[in-house]
Design an enzyme around this catalytic site. Structure first.
Site, PDB file in Angstrom:
ATOM      1  N   SER A  94     -70.887  48.492  -2.305  1.00 55.20           N
ATOM      2  CA  SER A  94     -69.610  49.017  -2.783  1.00 55.20           C
ATOM      3  C   SER A  94     -68.494  48.738  -1.792  1.00 55.20           C
ATOM      4  O   SER A  94     -68.729  48.559  -0.603  1.00 55.20           O
ATOM      5  CB  SER A  94     -69.707  50.539  -2.992  1.00 55.20           C
ATOM      6  OG  SER A  94     -70.834  50.863  -3.766  1.00 55.20           O
TER       7      SER A  94
HETATM    8  N1  SAH Z   1     -75.282  52.118  -1.647  1.00 55.09           N
HETATM    9  C1  SAH Z   1     -75.562  50.713  -1.776  1.00 55.09           C
HETATM   10  C2  SAH Z   1     -75.014  50.169  -3.064  1.00 55.09           C
HETATM   11  C3  SAH Z   1     -76.065  49.494  -3.845  1.00 55.09           C
HETATM   12  S1  SAH Z   1     -75.644  49.058  -5.483  1.00 55.09           S
HETATM   13  C4  SAH Z   1     -75.124  49.935  -0.569  1.00 55.09           C
HETATM   14  O1  SAH Z   1     -74.516  50.506   0.343  1.00 55.09           O
HETATM   15  O2  SAH Z   1     -75.428  48.753  -0.505  1.00 55.09           O
HETATM   16  C5  SAH Z   1     -76.548  50.258  -6.402  1.00 55.09           C
HETATM   17  C6  SAH Z   1     -78.032  50.210  -6.293  1.00 55.09           C
HETATM   18  O3  SAH Z   1     -78.556  51.174  -7.198  1.00 55.09           O
HETATM   19  C7  SAH Z   1     -78.684  48.895  -6.656  1.00 55.09           C
HETATM   20  O4  SAH Z   1     -79.405  48.424  -5.553  1.00 55.09           O
HETATM   21  C8  SAH Z   1     -79.633  49.264  -7.812  1.00 55.09           C
HETATM   22  O5  SAH Z   1     -80.857  48.560  -7.793  1.00 55.09           O
HETATM   23  C9  SAH Z   1     -79.835  50.736  -7.571  1.00 55.09           C
HETATM   24  N2  SAH Z   1     -80.314  51.510  -8.719  1.00 55.09           N
HETATM   25  C10 SAH Z   1     -79.959  51.433 -10.022  1.00 55.09           C
HETATM   26  N3  SAH Z   1     -80.657  52.335 -10.757  1.00 55.09           N
HETATM   27  C11 SAH Z   1     -81.481  52.996  -9.895  1.00 55.09           C
HETATM   28  C12 SAH Z   1     -82.446  54.035 -10.029  1.00 55.09           C
HETATM   29  N4  SAH Z   1     -82.756  54.588 -11.220  1.00 55.09           N
HETATM   30  N5  SAH Z   1     -83.078  54.469  -8.935  1.00 55.09           N
HETATM   31  C13 SAH Z   1     -82.821  53.929  -7.716  1.00 55.09           C
HETATM   32  N6  SAH Z   1     -81.921  52.947  -7.518  1.00 55.09           N
HETATM   33  C14 SAH Z   1     -81.254  52.484  -8.589  1.00 55.09           C
END
Ligand code: SAH
Length: 260
Positions: free
Chosen positions: A104
């Site tokens: 993000s």
């Molecule tokens: N906080 C992260 C942002 C990652 S993007 C950072 O700092 O990089 C959001 C993430 O949520 C993705 O990696 C995706 O795979 C994950 N995601 C989506 N649905 C999910 C679920 N049900 N449980 C765990 N992770 C999930």
């Protein structure tokens, strides 16, 4: 409910209290004894100036919490993205982290954490245990580790769970616990949580998240609004029930169920 994101008091940093469960800590070698030790001296010093400029832009853009600004100034975001993208790491932009997911924007990370800190219980007790849904590359978990006593971060994609572990290991953040699993179920072993933050947006808020939220704590998550647009939703649990605020439009990757 108040929309003021400012915590009245800076969260404290008590000693690490391990909690059982099938979690993997990214580093076990050296215990952190205080917030100052969470990010070792020497990490990303070459990028310090550019990171401090990012922090200045976050403050100019409306982030008021000094604790959040300090945390954003500590974590080397360029170590969480591919080296080819490192030069863009301190721009206010989301970047690809593989498997069609993105890290993000710094302004969104700071905004969401500031909202989390605005919870009534946080003002009184500091930020205790936090659940992050969507570890991704681990960047936001590292920022949270500077502010919360314990961070439980769950990721459904094995490839990113492993990548986060590699990215976080050198930081030796003893209060970050990475979990491979379906975050739609929350992570009851770590709860109740002083804060829950989702980095992925679904059509609605999973019931498990509300159940695992402590009284006086906030949940901050993107979800679909009635018009189909994704918005930031803040839900605070009070002794009387849940109070919800719908905030600005956002653009997050989808929340999906199951582990892959
Ligand atoms: N906080 C992260 C942002 C990652 S993007 C950072 O700092 O990089 C959001 C993430 O949520 C993705 O990696 C995706 O795979 C994950 N995601 C989506 N649905 C999910 C679920 N049900 N449980 C765990 N992770 C999930």
């Amino acid at each position: 409910m108040s929309q003021s994101p400012l915590p009245r008091k800076r969260p404290g940093f008590p000693a690490d209290v391990p909690i059982g469960g099938s979690v993997s800590s990214p580093a076990r070698a050296r215990p952190a004894t205080s917030a100052q030790h969470h990010v070792p001296v020497g990490w990303g010093l070459d990028s310090d100036a550019v990171r401090q400029r990012m922090v200045q832009r976050l403050a100019a853009g409306g982030i008021q919490s000094q604790a959040v600004l300090t945390a954003m100034g500590q974590v080397p975001r360029h170590h969480f993205v591919d080296s080819a993208l490192a030069s863009q790491a301190y721009e206010d932009t989301s970047l690809p982290i593989g498997l069609q997911q993105t890290i993000s924007k710094p302004s969104v990370v700071a905004r969401m954490i500031e909202l989390l800190l605005g919870a009534s219980a946080v003002a009184e007790q500091g930020l205790g245990r936090v659940l992050e849904i969507g570890t991704g590359c681990g960047y936001q978990a590292a920022v949270l580790s500077c502010l919360a006593r314990q961070v439980y971060s769950i990721e459904r994609l094995r490839g990113l769970h492993e990548k986060a572990r590699v990215n976080l290991r050198p930081l030796r953040l003893m209060n970050v616990h990475l979990i491979l699993g379906d975050g739609m179920k929350g992570y009851p072993q770590g709860g109740p949580y002083a804060g829950i933050i989702s980095a992925a947006g679904g059509q609605s808020i999973p019931h498990a998240w509300l159940e695992q939220l402590a009284i006086g704590a906030r949940l901050v998550a993107p979800t679909e609004h009635t018009n189909g647009q994704q918005v930031l939703r803040v839900i605070e649990r009070t002794a009387q029930g849940f109070v919800e605020d719908i905030l600005e439009a956002v653009h997050f990757v989808p929340l999906k169920s199951g582990v892959a």
